[in-house]
Enzyme design. Structure first.
Site, PDB file in Angstrom:
ATOM      1  N   VAL A  73      47.768 -55.593  54.091  1.00 15.47           N
ATOM      2  CA  VAL A  73      48.658 -55.478  55.238  1.00 15.47           C
ATOM      3  C   VAL A  73      48.036 -54.585  56.297  1.00 15.47           C
ATOM      4  CG1 VAL A  73      49.970 -53.498  54.328  1.00 15.47           C
ATOM      5  CG2 VAL A  73      51.085 -55.109  55.894  1.00 15.47           C
ATOM      6  N   CYS A  74      48.348 -54.893  57.546  1.00 13.23           N
ATOM      7  CA  CYS A  74      47.948 -54.056  58.681  1.00 13.23           C
ATOM      8  C   CYS A  74      49.116 -54.078  59.661  1.00 13.23           C
ATOM      9  CB  CYS A  74      46.650 -54.556  59.317  1.00 13.23           C
ATOM     10  SG  CYS A  74      46.772 -56.161  60.117  1.00 13.23           S
ATOM     11  N   ARG A  75      48.863 -53.869  60.917  1.00 12.34           N
ATOM     12  CA  ARG A  75      49.939 -53.870  61.908  1.00 12.34           C
ATOM     13  C   ARG A  75      50.461 -55.278  62.170  1.00 12.34           C
ATOM     14  NH1 ARG A  75      50.099 -54.818  67.215  1.00 12.34           N
ATOM     15  NH2 ARG A  75      51.848 -53.956  68.379  1.00 12.34           N
ATOM     16  N   GLY A  77      48.564 -58.396  61.005  1.00  9.85           N
ATOM     17  CA  GLY A  77      48.023 -59.415  60.112  1.00  9.85           C
ATOM     18  C   GLY A  77      46.584 -59.784  60.402  1.00  9.85           C
ATOM     19  N   LEU A 101      52.846 -55.275  59.370  1.00 12.05           N
ATOM     20  CA  LEU A 101      53.989 -54.371  59.397  1.00 12.05           C
ATOM     21  C   LEU A 101      55.003 -54.801  60.455  1.00 12.05           C
ATOM     22  CD1 LEU A 101      54.797 -51.927  57.704  1.00 12.05           C
ATOM     23  CD2 LEU A 101      54.046 -50.483  59.572  1.00 12.05           C
TER      24      LEU A 101
END
Length: 117
Positions: A73-75, A77, A101
């Site tokens: 996961v990141c901010r 995708g 996120l």
């Protein structure tokens, strides 16, 4: 063979935020890998996420277990897609969380603030 597959490798599987949350409640529990920067992580992160920024993943990959599914996961995708591709090429069972996120919060799923797990 498809030119994109030759250049980028096999496609990375992905799941929605809701599907990711369901997987995190299942057994065996996957590893949740957050590949954002520490300051982003402190602002909001998913409980239980391990932070390894994308720019450190290559040298810290050995910290991750090879026998468990990894949810990246990141901010949004994008960075997690890149991380998932690296992990997939290294033989890890990995899935990208689509929307990152942002998608997690849009689905009204809980986040934690501050450092650490």
């Amino acid at each position: 063979m498809n030119i994109f597959r030759l250049l980028f490798g096999p496609p990375v599987p992905s799941v929605s935020a809701v599907e990711a949350q369901a997987r995190l409640k299942a057994r065996p529990t996957p590893v949740l890998l957050d590949v954002r920067q520490p300051e982003e992580y402190r602002q909001a992160h998913i409980a239980g996420a391990i932070l390894i920024p994308l720019n450190e993943l290559g040298r810290r990959m050995g910290e991750l277990p090879k026998g468990r599914e990894i949810l990246c996961v990141c901010r949004s995708g994008s960075r997690s897609q890149s991380a998932a591709r690296q992990l997939l090429k290294a033989g890890y069972p990995v899935v990208n969380v689509r929307g990152g996120l942002i998608g997690w919060q849009a689905a009204n799923l809980p986040v934690k603030k501050g450092p650490g797990r």
